[in-house]
Enzyme design. Structure first.
Site, short mmCIF file in Angstrom:
data_model
loop_
_atom_site.label_atom_id
_atom_site.label_comp_id
_atom_site.label_asym_id
_atom_site.label_seq_id
_atom_site.Cartn_x
_atom_site.Cartn_y
_atom_site.Cartn_z
N HIS A 206 73.18 24.50 -11.68
CA HIS A 206 72.76 23.66 -10.57
C HIS A 206 71.55 24.27 -9.90
CE1 HIS A 206 76.23 20.97 -10.40
NE2 HIS A 206 77.01 22.02 -10.59
N SER A 221 66.73 18.99 -13.92
CA SER A 221 65.52 19.69 -14.36
C SER A 221 65.85 20.43 -15.65
CB SER A 221 65.02 20.67 -13.30
OG SER A 221 64.59 20.00 -12.14
N VAL A 283 69.55 23.40 -18.47
CA VAL A 283 69.73 22.13 -17.79
C VAL A 283 70.21 22.42 -16.38
CG1 VAL A 283 70.97 19.93 -17.71
CG2 VAL A 283 70.25 20.88 -19.91
N GLU A 284 69.42 22.00 -15.40
CA GLU A 284 69.74 22.21 -13.98
C GLU A 284 70.10 20.86 -13.36
OE1 GLU A 284 69.63 24.88 -12.01
OE2 GLU A 284 68.56 26.41 -13.16
N LEU A 285 71.33 20.73 -12.90
CA LEU A 285 71.73 19.53 -12.17
C LEU A 285 71.43 19.72 -10.69
CD1 LEU A 285 75.24 19.18 -13.84
CD2 LEU A 285 73.15 17.95 -14.47
#
Length: 341
Positions: A206, A221, A283-285
């Site tokens: 995150h 992102s 993968v950034e939430l």
């Protein structure tokens, strides 16, 4: 092969409740982190014990499709699990929750494992070409405290918060052998990577809340290895993987995707497994995990996981132009308090 992504977007699972207590979130430069302004709710998230119960249930109900093994123990002695599904020659590794207060990738991984365990013609075709490896909740001690670091209050040296613990996602450097790694959670991931030699690795995190150039809140992102020791072939494959995720999420219209401004340490999983020669993607939430947005963010992670597996099996990931990844929009400005909007 028939398109499976619409199915991915509508599948949902019941998520157990938990009374896990929260700790003050840790905020450090360069993220990803949970912001102080967030309204954090853990009601829909699996505790460690609930996750283990869910994994064992998935294994039992999968008729042999999903298998579990322990690949190490956390600093407090909690077992770290590897779930395996598929028989194909291309190995793909998903890891989640290296930072204990970044939980939604774990929820998506559990949903995906249950769906894959149920099988079906389309999924069986994919899993004949892929072996999926999943290490969910890499940092269970931190997750139980809802803190970024693992629990090692006696830690010292690099990437240690005194009295708290290590940042697990800074201890994957290939130059540090697992047996010499002071962070057992990172060492477990290293051992899995050495043993199985995955062709691709995806690490779920995150970040805070950010705005696109058009004013929309960024939901996701993504980024590839940027350390100079990562071979060009691994960087190119990582960029192709990013494009599959970008195209999928933007096509279905429920995500706003940007490039993550990645930093250079070798020990970051994104860089480390790229240096080892794998396609490696972060993968950034979006960091806001309030009740109103948690389901959407889990669905976003879930769709990215499924779309990438399908693209690998079809071979379409390898047809992407790596240079096109530079057109993925840069992440915009930080939003100080997104809950006011």
């Amino acid at each position: 092969m028939r398109r499976l992504i619409p199915v991915l977007l509508v599948v949902s699972l019941a998520v157990a409740t938990t009374a896990t207590a929260t700790a003050d979130p840790q905020t450090v430069p360069n993220g990803p982190w949970v912001q102080d302004s967030q309204q954090v709710s853990l009601e829909r998230l699996h505790s460690y014990d609930e996750m283990v119960k869910a994994l064992r249930q998935i294994e039992r109900q999968s008729n042999g499709r999903v298998s579990l093994e322990t690949v190490g123990r956390s600093n407090e002695g909690r077992d770290l699990y590897l779930a395996k599904v598929g028989t194909g020659p291309t190995r793909v590794l998903y890891i989640t929750q290296q930072h204990g207060n970044e939980p939604l990738g774990t929820e998506a991984a559990l949903q995906l494992l249950q769906r894959l365990g149920n099988g079906g013609a389309g999924w069986d075709a994919i899993l004949s070409k892929i072996t999926l490896l999943v290490i969910p909740k890499v940092n269970p001690d931190g997750s139980e405290r809802f803190q970024r670091e693992n629990h090692d209050p006696d830690c010292s040296g690099a990437f240690c918060t005194p009295g708290v613990g290590f940042d697990v996602n800074r201890w994957h450097d290939p130059a540090v052998a697992p047996e010499a790694n002071p962070v057992p959670e990172a060492a477990a991931v290293q051992r899995v990577a050495i043993r199985y030699q995955p062709k691709m690795v995806v690490d779920y995190h995150h970040q805070g809340s950010y705005r696109s150039a058009d004013g929309d809140l960024i939901t996701t992102s993504i980024f590839w290895p940027n350390h100079p020791d990562a071979p060009a072939s691994a960087v190119a494959l990582s960029r192709q993987m990013c494009l599959v995720i970008f195209d999928t999420l933007m096509h279905y219209g429920f995500a706003e995707v940007s490039q993550y401004p990645g930093t250079l340490p070798r020990g970051i999983a994104r860089n480390s497994y790229g240096i080892r020669g794998a396609g490696s993607v972060l993968v950034e939430l979006r960091g806001d995990i309030g009740q109103k947005s948690a389901g959407m963010l889990v669905r976003t992670a879930y769709a990215s996981m499924g779309a990438l597996l399908e693209s690998i099996a079809e071979g379409t990931v390898f047809t992407q132009d790596p240079a096109r990844a530079d057109t993925i929009p840069l992440r915009g400005d930080f939003v100080e308090n997104p809950h006011d909007e």
